[in-house]
Design a protein around this motif. Structure first.
Motif, short mmCIF file in Angstrom:
data_model
loop_
_atom_site.label_atom_id
_atom_site.label_comp_id
_atom_site.label_asym_id
_atom_site.label_seq_id
_atom_site.Cartn_x
_atom_site.Cartn_y
_atom_site.Cartn_z
N PHE A 1 0.83 -1.20 0.00
CA PHE A 1 0.00 0.00 0.00
C PHE A 1 0.87 1.26 0.00
CE2 PHE A 1 -2.17 3.29 2.56
CZ PHE A 1 -3.29 3.51 1.76
N LYS A 2 1.91 1.28 0.85
CA LYS A 2 2.81 2.43 0.89
C LYS A 2 3.45 2.67 -0.48
CE LYS A 2 7.45 3.71 2.15
NZ LYS A 2 7.25 5.14 1.98
N ARG A 3 3.97 1.61 -1.08
CA ARG A 3 4.65 1.77 -2.37
C ARG A 3 3.69 2.27 -3.45
NH1 ARG A 3 9.68 2.72 -1.30
NH2 ARG A 3 10.92 0.95 -0.60
N ARG A 4 2.45 1.78 -3.41
CA ARG A 4 1.49 2.22 -4.42
C ARG A 4 1.11 3.69 -4.19
NH1 ARG A 4 1.30 0.94 -9.37
NH2 ARG A 4 -0.56 1.84 -10.33
N CYS A 5 0.98 4.08 -2.94
CA CYS A 5 0.69 5.49 -2.64
C CYS A 5 1.82 6.40 -3.10
CB CYS A 5 0.46 5.67 -1.14
SG CYS A 5 -1.10 5.04 -0.52
N ALA B 1 3.31 12.75 -7.23
CA ALA B 1 3.19 13.90 -8.13
C ALA B 1 1.76 14.37 -8.26
CB ALA B 1 3.76 13.55 -9.52
N GLN B 2 0.78 13.53 -7.92
CA GLN B 2 -0.64 13.90 -7.99
C GLN B 2 -1.18 14.36 -6.65
OE1 GLN B 2 0.31 10.67 -9.51
NE2 GLN B 2 0.77 12.03 -11.22
N GLY B 3 -0.30 14.62 -5.68
CA GLY B 3 -0.74 15.19 -4.43
C GLY B 3 -0.80 14.25 -3.25
N MET B 4 -0.49 12.98 -3.45
CA MET B 4 -0.48 12.06 -2.32
C MET B 4 0.78 12.29 -1.51
SD MET B 4 -2.31 9.58 -0.98
CE MET B 4 -2.14 8.28 0.25
N PRO B 5 0.67 12.55 -0.20
CA PRO B 5 1.89 12.75 0.59
C PRO B 5 2.67 11.46 0.72
CG PRO B 5 -0.03 12.61 2.02
CD PRO B 5 -0.56 12.63 0.61
N MET B 6 3.98 11.59 1.00
CA MET B 6 4.78 10.40 1.22
C MET B 6 4.22 9.65 2.42
SD MET B 6 8.83 9.91 1.99
CE MET B 6 8.64 10.25 3.75
N VAL B 7 3.96 8.37 2.24
CA VAL B 7 3.37 7.56 3.29
C VAL B 7 4.49 6.98 4.15
CG1 VAL B 7 1.98 5.52 3.79
CG2 VAL B 7 1.34 7.03 1.91
N HIS B 8 4.37 7.14 5.46
CA HIS B 8 5.39 6.68 6.40
C HIS B 8 5.03 5.27 6.85
CE1 HIS B 8 7.18 10.72 6.82
NE2 HIS B 8 5.95 11.11 6.57
N GLN C 1 -8.77 6.65 -1.30
CA GLN C 1 -10.05 6.55 -2.01
C GLN C 1 -10.20 7.61 -3.09
OE1 GLN C 1 -12.08 3.97 -1.35
NE2 GLN C 1 -10.64 3.28 0.22
N GLY C 2 -9.41 8.68 -3.00
CA GLY C 2 -9.55 9.76 -3.97
C GLY C 2 -8.76 9.57 -5.25
N PHE C 3 -8.10 8.43 -5.41
CA PHE C 3 -7.28 8.21 -6.61
C PHE C 3 -7.90 7.11 -7.47
CE2 PHE C 3 -4.46 10.23 -3.63
CZ PHE C 3 -3.72 11.09 -4.43
N ASP C 4 -7.88 7.35 -8.75
CA ASP C 4 -8.40 6.38 -9.72
C ASP C 4 -7.32 5.35 -10.03
OD1 ASP C 4 -9.90 5.04 -11.56
OD2 ASP C 4 -9.66 6.54 -13.16
N ASP C 5 -7.14 4.44 -9.10
CA ASP C 5 -6.09 3.43 -9.21
C ASP C 5 -6.67 2.14 -8.64
OD1 ASP C 5 -3.93 1.68 -8.72
OD2 ASP C 5 -2.52 3.34 -8.46
#
Length: 535
Positions: free
Chosen positions: A19-23, A28-35, A54-58
């Protein structure tokens, strides 16, 4: 703990890492780096990240979020701060209560698998002898060519010891590991062009990522502008974290023909180690022919001292390429920084002191023959230089190309004074394909933008001939290529005379050109020992 409980925890960590890697792919689309460790230890933070996803079309990201939401609550670890894979830590906080045993049970097996480490340092499996590095190196030690050395936790060179690393040695870092050379000890890592010393991830090729391990830290006894300083991420009561002193001739050792890859492991939220950290190192330290590649935080960060650096490459740093603070007064010549399109903020970020910008000694490095490269078409906002919080500096013969944000941002209320007394200087600056990128300010920048007391960078740099906008950088198109970059200019920068090179034993006085590499060089200084693996 039942067998099913163990399976759930393994599956939870596995899913959280994926999940972290996918986030991170959506940064570049606004997702903060996931810790990752916050995902493991903080249920509120975990839920916040699941909601953001949930806000990303992935479809893959949404499936991971759904699977995580369906896991039983006790399948997620309670706390991982201070834990290293397969080792018990005496110098960090440990989880308490009923979750302590599951964490210790999981760490040597599941967490290693999640981080891509497929084996537990089985000797002879790859044809090379693998040596597990102890937590403490307290006497003079040599790491021999032909062996691979495995960092499993934070290993300290201490007690005045010198660690010597022979040419061709590979050092692999597992999750949470780092090599820290304490004040008074030394590292002598001297490779050569055909046999560089490589610090890299312990994960197999193809599975390596920025932040797989912690990085290399050298601490020394040169002057800084704080009463006391400690490297981040080490327990406050541990004296091994301290650096700084009154000896500007201090030596932290030698780094020559060294690569550092996939470093910058997150120690706790908003605290990551850099690829290479130099704290309080003095001018007798030798740092040359060093390449830092795909670091999770900064490529190189220098905290105070007087250390010099020469022939340096930084590629793909996830934060800043080269960062300084705490009164650093060193010299740098022949420096290449390449930001990748999907990561990074600044090539340079320079500070003196956040709370006391006029603290002495003041940061005032000298940079000569520098090439700063970004991809103009990147969706991420990149800036070549942010100089702030009282830092001075002398920047000569710098080629800046492709930065879609401001090329140079100077901040602070004392800029006019720093310029007037010669503490902040620019000459021979070539600006190519730079501009302003529309974006929302980063959190740390809010309230800080335009904080320059009316100082105009454009008037200072362009109006007085310190910098010039050029139509041709001289670099080939492949200079922005992340996998096979070409940094040698095909021609000189047109219509801009280079500034005089500084005089002295340290400087290559023949480097009378703009940028880090002599145009049309047939044998540039960075070839033969650098490498640019994607994973």
């Amino acid at each position: 703990m039942t067998e099913q409980d163990g399976f759930d925890r393994v599956r939870a960590v596995d899913l959280l890492w994926a999940f972290k890697r996918r986030c991170d792919a959506h940064s570049a689309q606004g997702m903060p780096m996931v810790h990752f460790r916050m995902l493991l230890s903080d249920p509120a933070y975990r839920q916040e990240m699941l909601t953001r996803a949930q806000g990303f079309d992935d479809e893959e990201l949404l499936q991971l979020a759904t699977q995580l939401a369906a896991l039983p609550n006790d399948a997620v670890l309670a706390d991982t701060r201070g834990t290293t894979t397969g080792t018990a830590r005496a110098d960090t906080a440990r989880p308490s209560g009923r979750m302590q045993r599951p964490l210790r049970t999981l760490a040597p097996a599941a967490l290693l698998v999640v981080l891509g480490v497929a084996s537990l340092a089985l000797f002879g499996l790859s044809g090379k002898q693998e040596v597990v590095v102890p937590e403490q190196i307290r006497s003079d030690t040599t790491w021999k060519a032909g062996k691979t050395y495995i960092l499993t936790g934070r290993s300290f060179v201490q007690n005045g010891a010198t660690l010597t690393i022979e040419p061709g040695v590979t050092v692999q870092g597992r999750a949470g590991s780092a090599l820290i050379v304490t004040n008074g000890s030394r590292l002598h890592a001297s490779g050569n062009r055909s046999a560089p010393i490589v610090f890299t991830s312990a994960a197999p090729e193809g599975l390596r990522r920025a932040g797989d391990w912690g990085g290399l830290v050298l601490l020394g006894g040169a002057t800084i502008n704080r009463d006391s300083a400690r490297i981040e991420g080490i327990d406050a009561s541990d004296p091994r974290a301290a650096f700084g002193g009154n000896n500007d001739d201090h030596s932290c050792g030698v780094l020559d023909h060294v690569r550092i890859e996939f470093a910058g492991f997150e120690l706790m939220r908003n605290v990551e180690l850099n690829g290479l950290t130099l704290g309080g190192c003095g001018r007798s330290t030798i740092v040359r022919h060093v390449h830092v590649h795909r670091a999770l935080d900064d490529g190189i960060e220098v905290f105070g001292g007087t250390v010099d650096l020469s022939r340096i490459v930084v590629t793909g740093a996830h934060d800043d390429g080269f960062d300084w603070d705490m009164g650093w007064r060193g010299r740098v010549q022949h420096l290449i920084i390449q930001l990748h399109p999907d990561t990074g903020d600044n090539a340079f970020e320079g500070d003196n002191h956040a709370e006391q910008p006029n603290a002495e000694p003041r940061s005032a490095p000298i940079f000569s023959n520098v090439t700063l490269i970004a991809d103009r078409g990147s969706q991420r906002a990149h800036r070549a230089m942010t100089i702030r919080r009282g830092s001075g500096g002398d920047f000569r013969n710098v080629l800046i190309t492709g930065f879609n944000n401001e090329a140079i941002d100077l901040r602070g209320n004392g800029l006019a004074h720093l310029v007037a007394n010669g503490t902040l200087k620019f000459s021979g600056i070539a600006l190519h394909a730079t501009g302003v990128h529309p974006r929302t300010p980063l959190p740390e920048e809010r309230g800080e933008q335009d904080d320059d007391d009316g100082f105009s960078e454009a008037a200072f740099l362009l109006g007085q001939g310190r910098a010039r906008v050029v139509s041709d950088s001289g670099l080939p198109l492949q200079a922005t290529n992340a996998l096979q970059p070409v940094f040698t200019p095909e021609r000189s920068v047109p219509n801009l005379a280079p500034s005089a090179v500084a005089q002295g034993e340290f400087w290559n006085e023949g480097a009378s050109y703009i940028g880090a590499v002599r145009p049309q060089s047939r044998d540039p200084w960075f070839t033969g020992w650098t490498a640019f693996p994607p994973d």
